[in-house]
Scaffold this active site. Structure first.
Site, PDB file in Angstrom:
ATOM      1  N   HIS A  57       0.924  -0.900  -0.155  1.00 14.94           N
ATOM      2  CA  HIS A  57      -0.467  -0.248   0.076  1.00 14.94           C
ATOM      3  C   HIS A  57       0.964   1.208  -0.038  1.00 14.94           C
ATOM      4  O   HIS A  57       2.225   1.099   0.021  1.00 14.94           O
ATOM      5  CB  HIS A  57      -0.777  -0.186   1.707  1.00 14.94           C
ATOM      6  CG  HIS A  57      -0.035   0.138   2.539  1.00 14.94           C
ATOM      7  ND1 HIS A  57       0.784  -1.028   3.002  1.00 14.94           N
ATOM      8  CD2 HIS A  57      -0.313   1.007   3.921  1.00 14.94           C
ATOM      9  CE1 HIS A  57       0.970  -1.003   4.420  1.00 14.94           C
ATOM     10  NE2 HIS A  57       0.449   0.515   4.357  1.00 14.94           N
ATOM     11  N   HIS A  59       2.686   3.634   1.577  1.00 15.79           N
ATOM     12  CA  HIS A  59       3.017   4.177   3.464  1.00 15.79           C
ATOM     13  C   HIS A  59       2.462   4.689   3.824  1.00 15.79           C
ATOM     14  O   HIS A  59       2.756   6.322   3.481  1.00 15.79           O
ATOM     15  CB  HIS A  59       4.024   3.032   3.666  1.00 15.79           C
ATOM     16  CG  HIS A  59       4.740   1.891   3.142  1.00 15.79           C
ATOM     17  ND1 HIS A  59       3.776   0.696   3.270  1.00 15.79           N
ATOM     18  CD2 HIS A  59       5.082   1.213   1.750  1.00 15.79           C
ATOM     19  CE1 HIS A  59       4.244  -0.263   3.119  1.00 15.79           C
ATOM     20  NE2 HIS A  59       4.454   0.003   2.237  1.00 15.79           N
ATOM     21  N   ASP A  61       4.092   6.262   7.240  1.00 18.86           N
ATOM     22  CA  ASP A  61       5.498   5.501   8.320  1.00 18.86           C
ATOM     23  C   ASP A  61       6.632   5.854   8.124  1.00 18.86           C
ATOM     24  O   ASP A  61       7.532   5.591   8.405  1.00 18.86           O
ATOM     25  CB  ASP A  61       4.907   4.854   9.057  1.00 18.86           C
ATOM     26  CG  ASP A  61       5.258   3.253   8.708  1.00 18.86           C
ATOM     27  OD1 ASP A  61       4.660   3.425   7.206  1.00 18.86           O
ATOM     28  OD2 ASP A  61       5.312   2.538   9.190  1.00 18.86           O
ATOM     29  N   HIS A  62       7.238   5.103   6.611  1.00 19.76           N
ATOM     30  CA  HIS A  62       8.021   4.935   5.649  1.00 19.76           C
ATOM     31  C   HIS A  62       8.253   5.409   4.565  1.00 19.76           C
ATOM     32  O   HIS A  62       7.065   5.416   3.690  1.00 19.76           O
ATOM     33  CB  HIS A  62       8.723   3.860   5.843  1.00 19.76           C
ATOM     34  CG  HIS A  62       8.020   2.783   5.682  1.00 19.76           C
ATOM     35  ND1 HIS A  62       7.241   2.055   5.485  1.00 19.76           N
ATOM     36  CD2 HIS A  62       8.337   2.235   4.417  1.00 19.76           C
ATOM     37  CE1 HIS A  62       6.777   0.812   5.280  1.00 19.76           C
ATOM     38  NE2 HIS A  62       7.696   1.653   3.485  1.00 19.76           N
ATOM     39  N   HIS A 113      -7.165  -0.879   5.969  1.00 20.85           N
ATOM     40  CA  HIS A 113      -6.508   0.129   6.924  1.00 20.85           C
ATOM     41  C   HIS A 113      -6.186   1.059   6.221  1.00 20.85           C
ATOM     42  O   HIS A 113      -6.018   2.057   5.781  1.00 20.85           O
ATOM     43  CB  HIS A 113      -4.297  -1.358   6.519  1.00 20.85           C
ATOM     44  CG  HIS A 113      -3.188  -0.004   6.811  1.00 20.85           C
ATOM     45  ND1 HIS A 113      -2.889   0.512   7.633  1.00 20.85           N
ATOM     46  CD2 HIS A 113      -2.702   0.217   6.180  1.00 20.85           C
ATOM     47  CE1 HIS A 113      -1.943   1.711   8.284  1.00 20.85           C
ATOM     48  NE2 HIS A 113      -1.836   1.300   7.148  1.00 20.85           N
ATOM     49  N   ASP A 131       0.224  -4.089   6.069  1.00 20.48           N
ATOM     50  CA  ASP A 131      -0.932  -3.815   7.548  1.00 20.48           C
ATOM     51  C   ASP A 131      -1.610  -3.955   7.708  1.00 20.48           C
ATOM     52  O   ASP A 131      -2.528  -3.201   8.543  1.00 20.48           O
ATOM     53  CB  ASP A 131      -0.821  -2.107   7.632  1.00 20.48           C
ATOM     54  CG  ASP A 131       0.733  -1.007   7.604  1.00 20.48           C
ATOM     55  OD1 ASP A 131       1.518  -1.935   7.125  1.00 20.48           O
ATOM     56  OD2 ASP A 131       0.748  -0.936   7.660  1.00 20.48           O
ATOM     57  N   HIS A 172       5.082  -4.899  10.168  1.00 18.86           N
ATOM     58  CA  HIS A 172       5.354  -4.501  10.901  1.00 18.86           C
ATOM     59  C   HIS A 172       5.342  -5.304  11.819  1.00 18.86           C
ATOM     60  O   HIS A 172       4.262  -6.767  12.037  1.00 18.86           O
ATOM     61  CB  HIS A 172       4.710  -2.930  11.582  1.00 18.86           C
ATOM     62  CG  HIS A 172       4.940  -2.203  10.383  1.00 18.86           C
ATOM     63  ND1 HIS A 172       6.274  -1.435  10.068  1.00 18.86           N
ATOM     64  CD2 HIS A 172       4.085  -1.606   9.616  1.00 18.86           C
ATOM     65  CE1 HIS A 172       5.340  -0.161   9.179  1.00 18.86           C
ATOM     66  NE2 HIS A 172       4.351  -0.544   8.356  1.00 18.86           N
TER      67      HIS A 172
HETATM   68 FE   FE2 Z   1       0.366   1.646   6.770  1.00 20.51          FE
END
Ligand code: FE2
Length: 232
Positions: A57, A59, A61-62, A113, A131, A172
């Site tokens: 997907h 992202h 967070d990074h 998500h 996720d 994660h």
């Molecule tokens: Fe994510």
């Protein structure tokens, strides 16, 4: 099959390297920009050719390593259908399969998500759940068009239809765990075991999580395959 789980400690992200040992072709799933040198050295040491970088997907967070890896290797960047990422070489649809020698990677549409999230089933035995599903947890559903009802349906109506022994490899982990199975998560995942759809939605809507630290930079950067002028 060569299957490696690689970890980025800053964002607790797992990247997966999958390769066919005969053809030496490889795929990276969810590469992280800061870990491109590590991933590339491993690929070179093992004598592999990187064919694809695949995202579960967009992202928050990074920042993805796909753009940089594509520049360095000529691989293709693939994102889920409908994901906003004009930079991608290809968008992959639900049920579509990428074949490399004896390896088949099948995209499974598992929204919730985000609204265009894919899980990748490797040879039907390993689910790279991104996720959607974590070990004893799941991805949050409170931004990026997340929807808890949709996530519940993706997990119970798609991921949990695989046999109990199917391996779960998440995007994660924040507690040092690496792998689980469908059977284990059905039984012990506290967000799902013994909960119906309504109770899952109530739980997800009550989490009140802080935004990821990198969300403001990560999402726009990932829509450009991680090609940020200052970083690339
Ligand atoms: Fe994510």
């Amino acid at each position: 099959m060569l299957f490696r789980q690689l970890f980025d400690p800053e964002t607790s992200t797992y990247t997966y390297l999958i390769a066919d040992l005969e053809t030496k072709e490889a795929i990276l799933v969810d590469p992280v920009l800061e870990q491109v040198d590590r991933d590339l050295s491993l690929i070179q040491e093992l004598g592999l050719t990187l064919r694809y970088c695949l995202e579960t997907h967009i992202h928050a967070d990074h920042i993805t390593g796909t753009g940089k890896l594509r520049d360095l290797t000529g691989c293709q960047g693939i994102v889920p259908e409908h994901a906003i990422a004009a930079c991608a070489n290809r968008h992959i649809k639900d049920g579509e399969v990428i074949t490399m020698g004896s390896i088949e990677v099948k995209a499974l549409f598992t929204p919730g998500h985000t609204n265009c999230h894919m899980t990748y089933a490797v040879n039907g035995t390993h689910l790279l759940t991104g996720d959607a599903l974590f070990i004893r947890g799941c991805g949050r559903t409170d931004f990026q068009s997340g929807d808890p009802g949709q996530l519940y349906d993706s997990i119970t109506g798609c991921l949990f239809t695989y046999p109990d022994e199917t391996l779960i490899y998440p995007g994660h982990d924040y507690r040092g765990q690496t792998v689980s199975t469908v059977g284990e998560e059905k039984k012990f995942n506290p967000r799902l075991a013994g909960r119906d759809r309504t109770s899952f939605i109530e739980l997800m809507n009550s989490l009140n999580l802080p935004d990821p630290q990198k969300i403001m930079e990560a999402v726009p950067a990932n829509q450009k395959c991680g090609k940020v002028p200052a970083l690339s």
